[in-house]
Design a protein around this motif. Structure first.
Motif, PDB file in Angstrom:
ATOM      1  N   GLN A 140       0.805  -1.220   0.000  1.00 56.73           N
ATOM      2  CA  GLN A 140       0.000   0.000   0.000  1.00 56.73           C
ATOM      3  C   GLN A 140       0.837   1.268   0.000  1.00 56.73           C
ATOM      4  OE1 GLN A 140      -2.860   0.084   3.183  1.00 56.73           O
ATOM      5  NE2 GLN A 140      -3.412   2.233   2.876  1.00 56.73           N
ATOM      6  N   THR A 141       1.988   1.236   0.644  1.00 60.56           N
ATOM      7  CA  THR A 141       2.795   2.457   0.776  1.00 60.56           C
ATOM      8  C   THR A 141       3.881   2.578  -0.282  1.00 60.56           C
ATOM      9  OG1 THR A 141       4.235   1.327   2.358  1.00 60.56           O
ATOM     10  CG2 THR A 141       2.370   2.580   3.250  1.00 60.56           C
ATOM     11  N   ALA A 142       4.053   1.566  -1.129  1.00 59.97           N
ATOM     12  CA  ALA A 142       5.085   1.640  -2.179  1.00 59.97           C
ATOM     13  C   ALA A 142       4.671   2.642  -3.247  1.00 59.97           C
ATOM     14  CB  ALA A 142       5.319   0.264  -2.783  1.00 59.97           C
ATOM     15  N   ILE A 143       5.658   3.271  -3.877  1.00 65.76           N
ATOM     16  CA  ILE A 143       5.345   4.288  -4.884  1.00 65.76           C
ATOM     17  C   ILE A 143       4.760   3.641  -6.135  1.00 65.76           C
ATOM     18  CG2 ILE A 143       7.138   5.849  -4.054  1.00 65.76           C
ATOM     19  CD1 ILE A 143       8.785   5.090  -6.524  1.00 65.76           C
ATOM     20  N   ASN A 180      -0.715   9.954  -4.545  1.00 67.50           N
ATOM     21  CA  ASN A 180      -1.565   8.959  -3.880  1.00 67.50           C
ATOM     22  C   ASN A 180      -2.916   9.497  -3.435  1.00 67.50           C
ATOM     23  OD1 ASN A 180       0.078   6.626  -3.914  1.00 67.50           O
ATOM     24  ND2 ASN A 180       1.318   7.442  -2.238  1.00 67.50           N
ATOM     25  N   GLU A 181      -3.014  10.811  -3.241  1.00 72.48           N
ATOM     26  CA  GLU A 181      -4.140  11.375  -2.507  1.00 72.48           C
ATOM     27  C   GLU A 181      -5.496  10.965  -3.080  1.00 72.48           C
ATOM     28  OE1 GLU A 181      -0.640  14.147  -1.925  1.00 72.48           O
ATOM     29  OE2 GLU A 181      -1.508  12.951  -3.540  1.00 72.48           O
ATOM     30  N   SER A 182      -5.630  10.949  -4.390  1.00 68.41           N
ATOM     31  CA  SER A 182      -6.930  10.665  -4.995  1.00 68.41           C
ATOM     32  C   SER A 182      -7.016   9.271  -5.598  1.00 68.41           C
ATOM     33  CB  SER A 182      -7.252  11.728  -6.053  1.00 68.41           C
ATOM     34  OG  SER A 182      -7.364  12.992  -5.450  1.00 68.41           O
ATOM     35  N   LEU A 183      -6.032   8.433  -5.254  1.00 68.31           N
ATOM     36  CA  LEU A 183      -6.102   7.022  -5.648  1.00 68.31           C
ATOM     37  C   LEU A 183      -6.701   6.168  -4.540  1.00 68.31           C
ATOM     38  CD1 LEU A 183      -2.785   6.468  -7.633  1.00 68.31           C
ATOM     39  CD2 LEU A 183      -5.107   6.706  -8.512  1.00 68.31           C
ATOM     40  N   ASN A 184      -6.940   6.762  -3.383  1.00 75.54           N
ATOM     41  CA  ASN A 184      -7.662   6.070  -2.311  1.00 75.54           C
ATOM     42  C   ASN A 184      -7.119   4.655  -2.093  1.00 75.54           C
ATOM     43  OD1 ASN A 184     -10.082   8.027  -1.722  1.00 75.54           O
ATOM     44  ND2 ASN A 184      -9.946   7.897  -3.942  1.00 75.54           N
ATOM     45  N   ARG A 185      -5.840   4.611  -1.760  1.00 77.17           N
ATOM     46  CA  ARG A 185      -5.169   3.318  -1.617  1.00 77.17           C
ATOM     47  C   ARG A 185      -5.514   2.667  -0.274  1.00 77.17           C
ATOM     48  NH1 ARG A 185       0.998   3.975  -3.615  1.00 77.17           N
ATOM     49  NH2 ARG A 185       0.875   1.683  -3.539  1.00 77.17           N
ATOM     50  N   ASN A 186      -5.953   1.433  -0.329  1.00 78.20           N
ATOM     51  CA  ASN A 186      -6.230   0.612   0.838  1.00 78.20           C
ATOM     52  C   ASN A 186      -5.289  -0.591   0.817  1.00 78.20           C
ATOM     53  OD1 ASN A 186      -9.072   1.538   2.203  1.00 78.20           O
ATOM     54  ND2 ASN A 186      -9.008   2.051   0.033  1.00 78.20           N
ATOM     55  N   LYS A 187      -5.427  -1.442   1.794  1.00 79.73           N
ATOM     56  CA  LYS A 187      -4.509  -2.561   1.927  1.00 79.73           C
ATOM     57  C   LYS A 187      -4.463  -3.423   0.673  1.00 79.73           C
ATOM     58  CE  LYS A 187      -3.571  -6.648   4.787  1.00 79.73           C
ATOM     59  NZ  LYS A 187      -4.035  -7.461   5.930  1.00 79.73           N
ATOM     60  N   ASP A 188      -5.612  -3.731   0.079  1.00 79.34           N
ATOM     61  CA  ASP A 188      -5.618  -4.604  -1.089  1.00 79.34           C
ATOM     62  C   ASP A 188      -6.579  -4.131  -2.179  1.00 79.34           C
ATOM     63  OD1 ASP A 188      -7.901  -5.155   0.289  1.00 79.34           O
ATOM     64  OD2 ASP A 188      -7.527  -7.301   0.553  1.00 79.34           O
ATOM     65  N   PHE A 189      -6.815  -2.834  -2.230  1.00 79.80           N
ATOM     66  CA  PHE A 189      -7.555  -2.270  -3.357  1.00 79.80           C
ATOM     67  C   PHE A 189      -7.360  -0.755  -3.371  1.00 79.80           C
ATOM     68  CE2 PHE A 189     -10.564  -1.686   0.077  1.00 79.80           C
ATOM     69  CZ  PHE A 189     -11.314  -0.564  -0.254  1.00 79.80           C
ATOM     70  N   LEU A 190      -7.607  -0.160  -4.527  1.00 75.95           N
ATOM     71  CA  LEU A 190      -7.575   1.291  -4.672  1.00 75.95           C
ATOM     72  C   LEU A 190      -8.609   1.695  -5.704  1.00 75.95           C
ATOM     73  CD1 LEU A 190      -6.090   2.010  -7.588  1.00 75.95           C
ATOM     74  CD2 LEU A 190      -4.015   1.587  -6.310  1.00 75.95           C
ATOM     75  N   TYR A 191      -8.940   2.977  -5.695  1.00 74.22           N
ATOM     76  CA  TYR A 191      -9.863   3.487  -6.704  1.00 74.22           C
ATOM     77  C   TYR A 191      -9.561   4.953  -6.962  1.00 74.22           C
ATOM     78  CZ  TYR A 191     -12.433   5.018  -2.501  1.00 74.22           C
ATOM     79  OH  TYR A 191     -12.788   5.587  -1.298  1.00 74.22           O
TER      80      TYR A 191
END
Length: 853
Positions: free
Chosen positions: A60-63, A132-143
């Motif tokens: 989740q925190t990787a670029i 990252n701000e508007s990719l809404n990154r979670n542990k195992d999904f993003l949007y």
């Protein structure tokens, strides 16, 4: 003129022309996207094609490394500004027409000097690290969620609605992830533990509608009316899945069928796809091919009420309507964002009317739109439907209940004024003329005016360009027992005198009959000629059909006869008007109206009306009673609600009243009763409680008992879904009985990373500032106001208003009111739109100072 003079003059003319071109003032480089910049780019840039690749790692925190190509046509050479709201270190390389250039980055813009550009087609290639701000990154999904101006936080672009483009997207993701985007998947290539998906070129879209999602989802595909539909979700409750999935597909099919028929235009995009996202910020977002929904709005269980099923259908219809209104035809600038929302709501309501009948539609329209619109329009911070916007970075402040709820009321009045057929003809012409392009409200009014004999420009001024609502009054004269004259007047609630042209009904009620009269209120005074000579009524019900907008008078005998009104729509209109009159100081005092509403719980059988009644009742109970009066009344209130619940025959009605009881109870006896329901996972007779209900009950028990920690730990152990478990973990500190823990939670909100899940934040703030906790939480108010500008800059479009509402909605004390006044007095030059949001959110607090007794 001789030849020498002729050529001398020509030389001077050309020189002056060249000099003027070279000294054309450059567009200032400022943060955001200014109207001046957007206007300049719109005039010079066209035919935009983006090609984007994002390499998304599992961590989740990787670029996220990314590459981009922007191809566009330029018809005017000048310095070019490309929007990118990140630090310069996110940019690795920039090539312009094949030549690498030295990075010139300033005030959220990549600056391309005109020497690198050419008239005609240009290509800019960029290697960058995605924001990252508007990719809404979670542990195992993003949007990706880019509305209104957040595309520029993720990738360099021309982030304005009237520079539509095609997007050619590819995504590299972990091999066990699913993906969805605006366009159809073309192919995929596996490489070790990753897979790269290539999508076809998208339809023409503005940047705020470009989107994708990736993660561990379940994938469902269905064919409806020979149209493929795709659905991604993370729900694990098999009962919810079984009960909901087919209904979600059917609702999309029905909405598309209706809109194709009504607009005369086939579904305008290459695919139909939607994704259910846990704790999504909004109800939904209308990205073509990848509509994003809040999962809890789509997945309903066996305990869901009729109102929840209607709301799901309405939400799906709303987002589907956007495919035509907002996506096919897009506003030119975000000051007209309300246009897409008004039509989405308006058309969704029409779908509801077709599927559920006119009576259900009229009742739902009244309850959905009028209280919410009044909630802003009655305040000192009321804003017009159409607002001024100088920079897109403030576009989020355009959103609110005025555009979502007053605007559909306005549009319904416009349809009544024009006639349904003429209105539909005008809208069809508008959609065809501006398909895949952009338009303004003035463009639409110009078309509609061709189909109307009324002066729509004057009508538009008061309804669209100015805030506020009218107050109605009446004067009745009798000749013996007959009406000699009935006059209805309207005036502005605040500000300069204006007239809101509109139509509604009044009902004259007699002992054994009634008479409904139509009122076309087009002037300050309207004489109801039809009333002359009629018998003197027992009382008059104003705005009987619920179509009128404003504060209507209450004929005093109505209160005693409120529940004898047979039509649910008339009762709902009367409930709303009684509450609004209480707030204005013209009607019953809060405790008196509370008693009136409590009586209705035993007799009101309509589910939607019962929900409206209980909502008003609980609001008065917590916001407009002093603690002393609430403590004196709560046992009686509890008993009345519980008795009414037992008398109700319908399961949904029983559940509405159970929820109201859960909301208001304070007694130890009631607390023990509710604890046993939660502990034994049982429910009162005739009521079905499921996991979400027991989770909500655990939160209430934690708030109202001194054993919060043990209750919430037990509920956590019972919760199996990881997304719901993580939500509960987040909320626990806000419900702690230890004030130091609650202090720590509030202070943690000052860091942006702790506000990422905005739906969680606002729920936590509701519990943190519940009246039971206000003796300590009042200390958070000043700092909460200080954080508001940061909330606007870093949050999504609804976050500033939901932040304020979650904090201030239940305060009624002089201390809290003084904190708000002191803040506004100390900031005389505060952002006007944010100031309005504060005034809107604290309007009940302000009114409580003179109506609470």
């Amino acid at each position: 003129m001789n030849t020498i003079t002729k050529y001398t003059c020509l030389f001077l003319l050309l020189s002056a022309s060249c000099f003027a071109q070279n000294n054309t003032p450059a567009i200032p480089v400022t943060p955001g996207v200014s109207l001046a910049l957007a206007t300049s780019r719109s005039a010079s840039i066209s035919n935009i094609q983006y090609k984007l690749h994002f390499n998304i790692p599992a961590e989740q925190t990787a670029i996220i490394n990314a590459t981009e190509s922007i191809v566009f046509k330029l018809n005017k050479l000048a310095q070019l500004q490309i929007d990118f709201k990140q630090n310069a270190d996110h940019l690795k390389q920039v090539l312009v027409n094949g030549k690498e250039i030295t990075l010139n980055f300033k005030e959220e813009h990549i600056l391309i000097d005109q020497q690198y550009l050419k008239a005609g087609n240009n290509t800019i290639k960029i290697e960058f690290v995605a924001g990252n701000e508007s990719l809404n990154r979670n542990k195992d999904f993003l949007y990706a969620l880019f509305v209104p101006d957040h595309a520029r936080t993720v990738f360099p672009c021309f982030d304005q609605p009237d520079l539509k483009a095609n997007f050619l997207l590819s995504l590299t993701v972990p091999i066990d992830w699913k993906v969805m985007a605006n366009a159809i998947k073309k192919d995929s290539l596996v490489n070790g533990n990753a897979v790269t998906y290539h999508f076809k070129n998208s339809d023409k879209l503005p940047t705020y509608l470009f989107s994708f999602t990736a993660g561990k989802y379940a994938f469902i595909k269905n064919k409806m009316n020979n149209r493929d539909m795709e659905f991604l979700h993370r729900e694990t409750d098999s009962a919810k899945i079984k009960l909901s999935v087919d209904s979600v597909f059917v609702a999309h099919r029905d909405a598309i069928d209706f809109l194709e028929e009504w607009t005369g235009i086939k579904y305008p995009f290459q695919k139909v796809g939607f994704v259910a996202i846990p704790d999504f910020q909004f109800g939904g977002m209308e990205h073509p091919g990848e509509v994003q929904y809040k999962a809890s709005a789509l997945f309903l269980d066996q305990g869901a009420t009729k109102d929840q099923f209607i709301s799901r259908s309405n939400l799906i219809s709303h987002e589907t309507a956007h495919m035509w209104f907002g996506d096919l035809v897009t506003m030119k600038w975000f000051n007209d964002v309300w246009m897409k929302e008004v039509f989405a709501n308006f058309m969704a309501d029409k779908v509801t009317e077709k599927l559920m009948g006119k009576s259900t539609f009229d009742l739902k329209f009244l309850q959905d739109h009028y209280p919410a619109a009044y909630g802003v329009d009655r305040t000192l911070g009321a804003n017009p439907i159409r607002q001024q916007l100088d920079n897109l970075q403030e576009a989020g402040s355009m959103y609110g209940n005025i555009i979502y709820h007053k605007a559909p009321i306005m549009m319904r009045q416009l349809e009544l004024l024009m006639g349904k057929e003429s209105f539909q003809k005008g809208i069809r012409e508008y959609l065809k003329k501006y398909s895949y392009g952009n338009a303004t409200w003035n463009d639409l009014i110009a078309i509609l005016s061709k189909y109307s004999k009324s002066d729509l420009y004057s009508w538009n001024k008061v309804w669209v360009n100015e805030p506020g609502r009218p107050i109605f009054s009446y004067d009745i004269k009798f000749d013996g027992d007959k009406i000699n004259d009935l006059t209805i007047s309207q005036k502005s609630e605040v500000g300069a005198q204006r007239i809101w042209p509109q139509s509604f009904t009044v009902k004259l009620v007699y002992a054994d009959s009634s008479r409904v009269l139509m009122v076309n209120s087009m002037n300050a005074k309207t004489f109801i000629n039809e009333a002359k000579g009629l018998s003197k009524p027992q009382y008059i019900l104003f705005n009987a059909n619920g179509a009128g907008y404003g504060l209507f008078p209450i004929d005093q005998p109505l209160t005693a006869n409120l529940y004898s009104l047979v039509d649910p729509l008339e009762r709902a209109s009367a409930y709303i008007n009684a509450y609004e009159n209480m707030l204005s100081g013209r009607g019953n005092k809060p405790d008196a109206l509370l008693n009136v509403l409590l009586k209705g719980l035993n007799v009101e059988q309509n589910e939607m009306n019962l929900r409206l009644l209980s909502g008003y009742l609980t609001n008065i109970y917590w916001t407009f009673l002093t603690p002393a009066k609430r403590n004196a009344l709560h046992v009686g209130v509890e008993k009345t609600i519980w008795t009414a619940m037992e008398k109700q025959q319908m399961q949904n009605n029983k559940k509405i009243l159970f929820n109201a009881y859960q909301n208001v109870y304070l007694s130890a006896e009631a607390g023990k009763k509710m604890y046993n329901f939660w502990l034994k996972q049982s429910a009162p007779e005739g009521i079905k409680l499921l996991e979400d209900d027991y989770s909500a009950l655990a939160l209430t028990l934690a708030l109202k008992t001194d054993t919060a920690n043990s209750i919430l730990k037990e509920q956590l152990a019972r919760t199996k879904n990881d997304d719901r478990k993580n939500r509960l973990l987040y909320l626990m500190p806000a419900l702690s009985t230890d004030i130091k823990v609650r202090d720590g939670f509030f202070n943690s909100l000052k860091e942006r990373k702790n506000r990422n899940k905005e739906a969680w934040v606002t729920t936590a703030l509701f519990y943190l500032h519940h009246p039971i906790r206000q003796a300590s939480s009042v200390n958070y108010l000043a700092e909460s106001l200080n954080l508001l500008e940061e909330i606007q800059k870093t949050g999504d479009i609804f976050f500033p208003q939901s932040w304020l509402a979650s904090i201030f909605s239940n305060y009624n004390t002089k201390q809290a009111n003084r904190i708000v006044k002191d803040f506004l007095n100390a900031h005389p030059n505060y952002n006007p739109k944010l100031k309005d949001k504060i005034l809107q959110a604290t309007d009940n607090l302000r009114r409580a100072q003179f109506i609470v007794n």
